[in-house]
Design an enzyme around this catalytic site. Structure first.
Site, mmCIF file in Angstrom:
data_model
loop_
_atom_site.group_PDB
_atom_site.id
_atom_site.type_symbol
_atom_site.label_atom_id
_atom_site.label_comp_id
_atom_site.label_asym_id
_atom_site.label_seq_id
_atom_site.Cartn_x
_atom_site.Cartn_y
_atom_site.Cartn_z
ATOM 1 N N VAL A 265 -24.559 4.345 0.470
ATOM 2 C CA VAL A 265 -25.009 3.942 -0.868
ATOM 3 C C VAL A 265 -24.286 4.777 -1.929
ATOM 4 O O VAL A 265 -24.905 5.317 -2.844
ATOM 5 C CB VAL A 265 -26.550 4.019 -1.020
ATOM 6 C CG1 VAL A 265 -27.198 2.844 -0.322
ATOM 7 C CG2 VAL A 265 -27.111 5.332 -0.494
ATOM 8 N N GLY A 266 -22.966 4.855 -1.776
ATOM 9 C CA GLY A 266 -22.130 5.545 -2.760
ATOM 10 C C GLY A 266 -21.793 4.608 -3.897
ATOM 11 O O GLY A 266 -22.629 3.847 -4.378
ATOM 12 N N LYS B 144 0.859 -1.183 0.000
ATOM 13 C CA LYS B 144 0.000 0.000 0.000
ATOM 14 C C LYS B 144 0.892 1.228 0.000
ATOM 15 O O LYS B 144 2.002 1.207 0.547
ATOM 16 C CB LYS B 144 -0.886 0.023 1.255
ATOM 17 C CG LYS B 144 -2.171 0.808 1.087
ATOM 18 C CD LYS B 144 -3.239 -0.011 0.382
ATOM 19 C CE LYS B 144 -4.576 0.698 0.380
ATOM 20 N NZ LYS B 144 -5.657 -0.171 -0.041
ATOM 21 N N GLY C 85 -22.291 0.808 -2.774
ATOM 22 C CA GLY C 85 -23.624 0.588 -2.202
ATOM 23 C C GLY C 85 -24.748 0.616 -3.213
ATOM 24 O O GLY C 85 -25.663 -0.210 -3.163
#
EC number: 1.4.1.23
Length: 371
Positions: A192-193, A91, A196
């Site tokens: 809910v992006g 990362k 979602g």
């Protein structure tokens, strides 16, 4: 207390002495002309080149940035191992405010830093970086994924992330209720992006009832407009997990920030299953046991949300969406394997997933040693 470099000694202790350490390599990158300050952490290359996204974030301190890179890289080793990918975990974090500090020159300088590792680390998008940014990084570094389709990439990885979470839910239903169907089940989604809203689509197509919440009113409204039937909105996450307004949940899907499962939320959860897209859902060690003690089945986050990393990994072989979707569909079987192992060993599913991932990495290291 600091070490000879001035870095807080606790960071070096984490790296060399703690269970959270064991990383192969940590690279501190700086380019004064562009203002780049970055940390690239490679946890493991036992299974292949380390793969993981680039986070662009305004960390309060450099040591906080290093600690985040270490934790995230370690998590990617486990995620990639459980996804069946021939990749280790890595990362990178870029220190700064992406809205203010991100420039084309800085991203190109960062690309040169990644390229200097010669393929030991393959980068992609994460918080604060997007497909357009990876297109820029790729101009300086061929070990870049998460690019746009116009530049030979896979584009938005949230499509397969949602599909993988959906498969994890089906596996959870199979394990708990003896049937993978979600028809008539009540599923609560917090967030809910990007991921979602794709998850809502899968659930509604199968006939599940969906209850949603999001900190952004426009995100909620978009879903309600799209699905006038079978979707209910509640005020906040607390209302969602308590389930009072909607008569309780069957499945809770945290799809926003990490730490969603903590000492405040676990005692009041109405759902019998937790399966969501958010990373690092367990706020601290021991939460997985609290869930098990309450009889709540937890589908480990890094297993079910691996659709995105499966998608970006495939770019390295010439992206093929159908091939990726077939790999992401296997999350169903992987999740069932974890539940079976957890039952067999008498441990929570999160611990079972860790054991399986560790065994795969250890087996790869043994093979390397033999050669």
């Amino acid at each position: 207390m600091t070490d000879v470099t001035g870095a807080p000694a606790d960071v070096l202790h984490t790296l060399f002495h703690s269970d959270q350490g064991g990383h192969e390599q940590v690279v501190l990158c700086q380019d004064r002309e562009t203002g780049l300050k970055a940390v690239i952490a490679i946890h493991s290359t036992a299974l292949g080149p380390a793969l993981g996204g680039t986070r662009f974030y305004p960390y309060a301190t450099e040591s906080e940035a290093v600690a985040d890179a270490l934790n995230l890289a370690r998590g990617m080793s486990y995620k990639n191992a459980m996804a069946g990918l021939d990749h280790g975990g890595g990362k990178a974090v870029i220190i700064g405010d992406p809205e203010r500090d991100k420039t084309e020159e800085l991203l190109l300088a960062y690309g040169r830093m990644v390229a200097s590792l010669g393929g030991r680390y393959v980068t992609a998008c994460d918080v604060g970086t997007y497909v357009a940014d990876m297109d820029v990084v790729a101009r300086a570094c061929r070990w870049t994924t998460g690019r746009s389709p116009e530049n030979g990439g896979a584009g938005d990885s949230s499509v397969l992330t949602a599909f993988g979470v959906y498969q994890g839910m089906r596996a959870s239903a199979q394990h708990l209720w003896g049937d993978p169907s979600l028809r008539g089940r009540k599923v609560g989604i917090a967030g809910v992006g990007k991921v979602g809203h794709h998850l809502v689509k899968h659930l509604r197509e199968e006939g599940a009832e969906v209850v949603i919440t999001d900190v952004r009113a426009d995100a909620v409204q978009r879903i309600i407009d799209q699905y006038p039937e079978g979707v209910t909105a509640v005020a906040d996450t607390e209302a969602l997990i308590r389930g009072g307004q909607v008569g309780g949940l069957d499945i809770y899907a945290p799809c926003a920030l990490g730490g969603a499962l903590n000492d405040d939320t676990v005692p009041v959860l109405t759902a019998k299953v937790v399966c969501g897209a958010a990373n690092n859902q367990l706020a601290h060690p021991g939460v997985e046991k609290d869930l098990a003690d309450r009889g709540i089945l937890y589908a480990p986050d890094y297993v079910v949300n691996a659709g995105g990393v499966i998608q970006v990994a495939d770019e390295l072989h010439g992206f093929d969406f159908d091939r990726c979707k077939a790999k992401a569909a296997r999350i169903f079987d992987t999740t069932l394997t974890i539940f079976a192992r957890a039952k067999e060993d008498g441990i929570p599913p999160a611990a079972a997933a860790d054991r399986i991932a560790e065994q795969r990495m250890a087996a790869a290291r043994t093979v390397h040693a033999a050669h």
